[in-house]
Design a protein around this motif. Sequence first.
Motif, PDB file in Angstrom:
ATOM      1  N   CYS A 164       0.823  -1.211   0.000  1.00  0.00           N
ATOM      2  CA  CYS A 164       0.000   0.000   0.000  1.00  0.00           C
ATOM      3  C   CYS A 164       0.856   1.259   0.000  1.00  0.00           C
ATOM      4  CB  CYS A 164      -0.937  -0.007   1.202  1.00  0.00           C
ATOM      5  SG  CYS A 164      -2.290  -1.197   1.061  1.00  0.00           S
ATOM      6  N   LEU A 165       1.935   1.258   0.763  1.00  0.00           N
ATOM      7  CA  LEU A 165       2.846   2.404   0.750  1.00  0.00           C
ATOM      8  C   LEU A 165       3.450   2.604  -0.633  1.00  0.00           C
ATOM      9  CD1 LEU A 165       4.551   1.849   4.210  1.00  0.00           C
ATOM     10  CD2 LEU A 165       3.277   3.900   3.550  1.00  0.00           C
ATOM     11  N   ASP A 166       3.867   1.528  -1.268  1.00  0.00           N
ATOM     12  CA  ASP A 166       4.465   1.615  -2.606  1.00  0.00           C
ATOM     13  C   ASP A 166       3.466   2.133  -3.638  1.00  0.00           C
ATOM     14  OD1 ASP A 166       6.734   0.573  -1.501  1.00  0.00           O
ATOM     15  OD2 ASP A 166       6.588  -1.387  -2.465  1.00  0.00           O
ATOM     16  N   GLU A 167       2.194   1.799  -3.467  1.00  0.00           N
ATOM     17  CA  GLU A 167       1.174   2.132  -4.454  1.00  0.00           C
ATOM     18  C   GLU A 167       0.440   3.435  -4.149  1.00  0.00           C
ATOM     19  OE1 GLU A 167       0.579   0.531  -7.275  1.00  0.00           O
ATOM     20  OE2 GLU A 167       2.179  -0.913  -6.853  1.00  0.00           O
ATOM     21  N   GLY A 168       0.856   4.155  -3.114  1.00  0.00           N
ATOM     22  CA  GLY A 168       0.202   5.413  -2.793  1.00  0.00           C
ATOM     23  C   GLY A 168      -1.161   5.260  -2.161  1.00  0.00           C
ATOM     24  N   ILE A 169      -1.410   4.121  -1.521  1.00  0.00           N
ATOM     25  CA  ILE A 169      -2.690   3.853  -0.862  1.00  0.00           C
ATOM     26  C   ILE A 169      -2.611   4.353   0.577  1.00  0.00           C
ATOM     27  CG2 ILE A 169      -4.231   2.011  -0.045  1.00  0.00           C
ATOM     28  CD1 ILE A 169      -3.253   0.432  -2.577  1.00  0.00           C
ATOM     29  N   SER A 170      -3.624   5.106   1.005  1.00  0.00           N
ATOM     30  CA  SER A 170      -3.585   5.722   2.333  1.00  0.00           C
ATOM     31  C   SER A 170      -4.342   4.931   3.385  1.00  0.00           C
ATOM     32  CB  SER A 170      -4.162   7.139   2.266  1.00  0.00           C
ATOM     33  OG  SER A 170      -5.554   7.108   1.939  1.00  0.00           O
ATOM     34  N   ALA A 171      -5.281   4.072   2.966  1.00  0.00           N
ATOM     35  CA  ALA A 171      -6.076   3.327   3.941  1.00  0.00           C
ATOM     36  C   ALA A 171      -6.653   2.077   3.298  1.00  0.00           C
ATOM     37  CB  ALA A 171      -7.204   4.188   4.506  1.00  0.00           C
ATOM     38  N   MET A 172      -6.960   1.094   4.162  1.00  0.00           N
ATOM     39  CA  MET A 172      -7.622  -0.137   3.746  1.00  0.00           C
ATOM     40  C   MET A 172      -8.895  -0.300   4.562  1.00  0.00           C
ATOM     41  SD  MET A 172      -4.305  -2.689   3.787  1.00  0.00           S
ATOM     42  CE  MET A 172      -3.558  -1.991   5.281  1.00  0.00           C
ATOM     43  N   THR A 173      -9.877  -0.965   3.997  1.00  0.00           N
ATOM     44  CA  THR A 173     -11.059  -1.339   4.747  1.00  0.00           C
ATOM     45  C   THR A 173     -11.160  -2.858   4.791  1.00  0.00           C
ATOM     46  OG1 THR A 173     -12.492  -1.238   2.780  1.00  0.00           O
ATOM     47  CG2 THR A 173     -12.322   0.768   4.132  1.00  0.00           C
ATOM     48  N   ALA A 174     -11.800  -3.366   5.840  1.00  0.00           N
ATOM     49  CA  ALA A 174     -11.910  -4.813   6.003  1.00  0.00           C
ATOM     50  C   ALA A 174     -13.038  -5.135   6.964  1.00  0.00           C
ATOM     51  CB  ALA A 174     -10.605  -5.405   6.520  1.00  0.00           C
ATOM     52  N   VAL A 175     -13.617  -6.322   6.808  1.00  0.00           N
ATOM     53  CA  VAL A 175     -14.539  -6.885   7.793  1.00  0.00           C
ATOM     54  C   VAL A 175     -13.785  -8.008   8.483  1.00  0.00           C
ATOM     55  CG1 VAL A 175     -16.693  -8.145   8.162  1.00  0.00           C
ATOM     56  CG2 VAL A 175     -16.600  -6.270   6.492  1.00  0.00           C
ATOM     57  N   VAL A 176     -13.654  -7.914   9.810  1.00  0.00           N
ATOM     58  CA  VAL A 176     -12.810  -8.866  10.532  1.00  0.00           C
ATOM     59  C   VAL A 176     -13.500  -9.334  11.801  1.00  0.00           C
ATOM     60  CG1 VAL A 176     -10.665  -7.880   9.673  1.00  0.00           C
ATOM     61  CG2 VAL A 176     -11.645  -7.013  11.798  1.00  0.00           C
ATOM     62  N   GLU A 177     -13.109 -10.521  12.259  1.00  0.00           N
ATOM     63  CA  GLU A 177     -13.541 -10.991  13.562  1.00  0.00           C
ATOM     64  C   GLU A 177     -12.861 -10.151  14.639  1.00  0.00           C
ATOM     65  OE1 GLU A 177     -12.167 -12.861  11.211  1.00  0.00           O
ATOM     66  OE2 GLU A 177     -13.287 -14.735  10.891  1.00  0.00           O
ATOM     67  N   MET A 178     -13.523  -9.976  15.768  1.00  0.00           N
ATOM     68  CA  MET A 178     -13.034  -9.099  16.817  1.00  0.00           C
ATOM     69  C   MET A 178     -11.665  -9.522  17.344  1.00  0.00           C
ATOM     70  SD  MET A 178     -15.180  -6.586  17.319  1.00  0.00           S
ATOM     71  CE  MET A 178     -14.805  -6.028  18.982  1.00  0.00           C
ATOM     72  N   TRP A 179     -11.354 -10.831  17.272  1.00  0.00           N
ATOM     73  CA  TRP A 179     -10.075 -11.272  17.809  1.00  0.00           C
ATOM     74  C   TRP A 179      -8.886 -10.749  17.015  1.00  0.00           C
ATOM     75  CZ3 TRP A 179      -7.663 -14.023  14.047  1.00  0.00           C
ATOM     76  CH2 TRP A 179      -8.452 -14.815  13.183  1.00  0.00           C
ATOM     77  N   TRP A 180      -9.143 -10.181  15.825  1.00  0.00           N
ATOM     78  CA  TRP A 180      -8.060  -9.584  15.063  1.00  0.00           C
ATOM     79  C   TRP A 180      -7.518  -8.316  15.719  1.00  0.00           C
ATOM     80  CZ3 TRP A 180      -4.718 -10.615  11.383  1.00  0.00           C
ATOM     81  CH2 TRP A 180      -4.967 -11.700  10.521  1.00  0.00           C
ATOM     82  N   LEU A 181      -8.365  -7.584  16.452  1.00  0.00           N
ATOM     83  CA  LEU A 181      -7.984  -6.258  16.926  1.00  0.00           C
ATOM     84  C   LEU A 181      -6.756  -6.262  17.832  1.00  0.00           C
ATOM     85  CD1 LEU A 181     -11.484  -4.618  17.443  1.00  0.00           C
ATOM     86  CD2 LEU A 181     -10.026  -4.642  15.411  1.00  0.00           C
TER      87      LEU A 181
END
Length: 214
Positions: free
Chosen positions: A128-145
């Motif tokens: 993402c840094l290489d491609e100029g992407i500033s943020a990602m979105t995702a749906v995740v299980e709470m245990w990921w946090l």
Amino acid sequence: MAHVQIINSSNSHLFEDLLEQTYRLRHQVFVEERGWRDLARPDGREIDQFDDEAATYLIAVDGDRVVGGQRLYPSTRPHMMSEVFSHLVQRDLPVGPDIVEVTRYFVAKERRFGRTDCMMLAAVMEYCLDEGISAMTAVVEMWWLPRWQQAGFVTRPLGLPVEIEGQDCLAVEILVREETLARVSRLAGLKGSVLRRTGLATDEAALRLSSRQS
């Protein structure tokens, strides 16, 4: 040594075997292990409408074997959060040319909670840094946090948790930061980039990478 190959529509013809392994390992992880029966297919390949020409895959490879992967998809097109999980979003859904959705993250069972897992997290942040992407979105299980917090990921919830397939899940935005890449790279024991861009036209990404390192 394991690495992460970037695959998109421009070079997918070079990596048909890796993509086939990816779809089959996704079926093993999401359907057979985690019981997401709605994703089951008789051919043993987990594939959906977002595995199309707009998808980019980051595939962890050890030798000639796929050991992990994740899919990135443009937020400017109809994507999983806008079309399938819109009920999880209670504020404005982040969209734009510098925002991507991350889905279908998996690591082979015997490689979880080790270097491969951290390497995959480092790979997506580096990409993402290489491609100029500033943020990602995702749906995740709470245990990921807590795992993300340990890795230095900065997240913002987009709504309240909702139970899906017996797990409390959350829609989140993940900020892309140099500091996060440095932290998760240390956790993975990485000395440099793990990304491989074989077969890609990378002029613009190479320029951005050069400017980041100068």
